[in-house]
Scaffold this motif. Structure first.
Motif, short mmCIF file in Angstrom:
data_model
loop_
_atom_site.label_atom_id
_atom_site.label_comp_id
_atom_site.label_asym_id
_atom_site.label_seq_id
_atom_site.Cartn_x
_atom_site.Cartn_y
_atom_site.Cartn_z
N LYS A 210 54.80 5.15 41.57
CA LYS A 210 55.51 4.49 42.68
C LYS A 210 55.96 5.47 43.76
O LYS A 210 56.98 5.27 44.40
CB LYS A 210 56.70 3.70 42.14
CG LYS A 210 56.29 2.58 41.23
CD LYS A 210 57.17 1.41 41.42
CE LYS A 210 56.60 0.27 40.60
NZ LYS A 210 57.11 -0.99 40.99
N ARG A 211 55.22 6.54 43.96
CA ARG A 211 55.49 7.47 45.04
C ARG A 211 54.47 7.16 46.13
O ARG A 211 53.36 7.68 46.09
CB ARG A 211 55.36 8.91 44.58
CG ARG A 211 56.28 9.30 43.44
CD ARG A 211 57.72 9.37 43.87
NE ARG A 211 57.90 10.41 44.85
CZ ARG A 211 58.74 11.41 44.74
NH1 ARG A 211 59.47 11.52 43.68
NH2 ARG A 211 58.84 12.30 45.68
N GLY A 212 54.84 6.35 47.10
CA GLY A 212 53.88 5.84 48.06
C GLY A 212 53.47 6.82 49.14
O GLY A 212 52.44 6.68 49.76
N PHE A 213 54.31 7.82 49.41
CA PHE A 213 53.99 8.76 50.48
C PHE A 213 54.68 10.08 50.20
O PHE A 213 55.58 10.18 49.36
CB PHE A 213 54.42 8.22 51.84
CG PHE A 213 55.90 7.95 51.95
CD1 PHE A 213 56.75 8.91 52.44
CD2 PHE A 213 56.44 6.74 51.55
CE1 PHE A 213 58.11 8.69 52.54
CE2 PHE A 213 57.79 6.50 51.64
CZ PHE A 213 58.64 7.47 52.14
N ASN A 214 54.28 11.11 50.92
CA ASN A 214 54.87 12.43 50.80
C ASN A 214 56.01 12.52 51.81
O ASN A 214 55.77 12.44 53.02
CB ASN A 214 53.81 13.49 51.09
CG ASN A 214 54.31 14.89 50.91
OD1 ASN A 214 55.49 15.12 50.68
ND2 ASN A 214 53.41 15.85 51.00
N PRO A 215 57.26 12.70 51.37
CA PRO A 215 58.37 12.75 52.32
C PRO A 215 58.42 14.04 53.15
O PRO A 215 59.21 14.14 54.07
CB PRO A 215 59.61 12.63 51.44
CG PRO A 215 59.18 13.01 50.09
CD PRO A 215 57.72 12.71 49.99
N LEU A 216 57.58 15.01 52.83
CA LEU A 216 57.47 16.26 53.60
C LEU A 216 58.79 17.00 53.72
O LEU A 216 59.01 17.74 54.67
CB LEU A 216 56.90 15.98 55.00
CG LEU A 216 55.50 15.37 55.04
CD1 LEU A 216 55.15 14.98 56.46
CD2 LEU A 216 54.48 16.34 54.49
N ASN A 217 59.69 16.77 52.77
CA ASN A 217 60.98 17.45 52.71
C ASN A 217 61.78 17.24 54.00
O ASN A 217 62.42 18.16 54.52
CB ASN A 217 60.78 18.95 52.44
CG ASN A 217 62.01 19.60 51.86
OD1 ASN A 217 62.90 18.90 51.37
ND2 ASN A 217 62.07 20.91 51.91
N MET B 172 64.21 14.22 56.47
CA MET B 172 64.92 12.94 56.50
C MET B 172 64.01 11.91 57.16
O MET B 172 63.06 12.25 57.86
CB MET B 172 66.22 13.08 57.29
CG MET B 172 67.20 14.03 56.66
SD MET B 172 68.80 14.13 57.47
CE MET B 172 68.48 13.81 59.16
N ALA B 173 64.33 10.64 56.95
CA ALA B 173 63.47 9.56 57.43
C ALA B 173 63.27 9.60 58.94
O ALA B 173 62.15 9.43 59.43
CB ALA B 173 64.03 8.21 57.01
N SER B 174 64.34 9.84 59.70
CA SER B 174 64.22 9.85 61.15
C SER B 174 63.35 11.02 61.62
O SER B 174 62.54 10.86 62.54
CB SER B 174 65.60 9.93 61.81
OG SER B 174 66.27 11.10 61.39
N HIS B 175 63.51 12.17 60.99
CA HIS B 175 62.71 13.34 61.36
C HIS B 175 61.24 13.12 61.00
O HIS B 175 60.33 13.46 61.76
CB HIS B 175 63.25 14.58 60.65
CG HIS B 175 62.62 15.86 61.08
ND1 HIS B 175 62.87 17.04 60.46
CD2 HIS B 175 61.75 16.16 62.07
CE1 HIS B 175 62.18 18.00 61.04
NE2 HIS B 175 61.49 17.49 62.03
N ARG B 176 61.00 12.53 59.85
CA ARG B 176 59.63 12.25 59.42
C ARG B 176 58.96 11.23 60.34
O ARG B 176 57.79 11.37 60.70
CB ARG B 176 59.66 11.74 57.97
CG ARG B 176 58.31 11.58 57.36
CD ARG B 176 58.39 11.25 55.87
NE ARG B 176 59.25 10.13 55.56
CZ ARG B 176 60.43 10.23 54.94
NH1 ARG B 176 60.89 11.40 54.55
NH2 ARG B 176 61.15 9.16 54.69
#
Length: 141
Positions: free
Chosen positions: A4-11, A13-17
């Protein structure tokens, strides 16, 4: 486990990503070829391919969805009028990733993310030397 890990958060925050995705996809559509790390390229590829699939059918609904994710209206127009028609006969796989090797500072794997039908400009441009330009300026005065 990676369940259930749908994407790589790239370390990030959501707004920055989200901003990173918008900027990199915009650059990809503007230049049709970008150089980045492998992890970012794999995530940007997912976003870009979904947008190209949307753009293949040009209607108001798809334009609004894509322009909600891209803020540059010129790039949205280019996507719908230039890039998507070139991809009409493809069912997917609109981008390719070319590996360049490790980055010198942190050994991150660097890749080139480009559209499949990207044509590299191989024509040689006439180069002028700086010395010639200076001599022309001196003669002209």
């Amino acid at each position: 486990m990676k369940h259930k890990r749908g994407f790589n958060p790239l370390n990030r925050m959501a707004s920055h990503r989200k901003a990173l995705h918008r900027n990199m996809v915009t650059c990809l559509f503007r230049q049709e070829r970008i150089q980045t790390t492998k992890a970012k390229a794999l995530e940007i590829r997912r976003t870009a391919e979904k947008m190209i699939t949307r753009a293949k059918e040009d209607n108001v609904h798809n334009r609004r969805i894509v322009s909600g994710r891209l803020f540059d209206e010129g790039i949205v127009a280019k996507l719908f009028t230039n890039i998507a028609p070139r991809m009409k006969d493809r069912n997917g796989g609109y981008t390719r990733i070319l590996k360049l090797g490790g980055r010198k500072g942190d050994a991150a794997e660097v890749v080139i993310l480009e559209l499949v039908d990207y044509k590299l400009d191989t024509s040689e441009k006439k180069k002028t030397k700086k010395g010639e330009e200076k001599s022309k300026d001196a003669k002209g005065k």
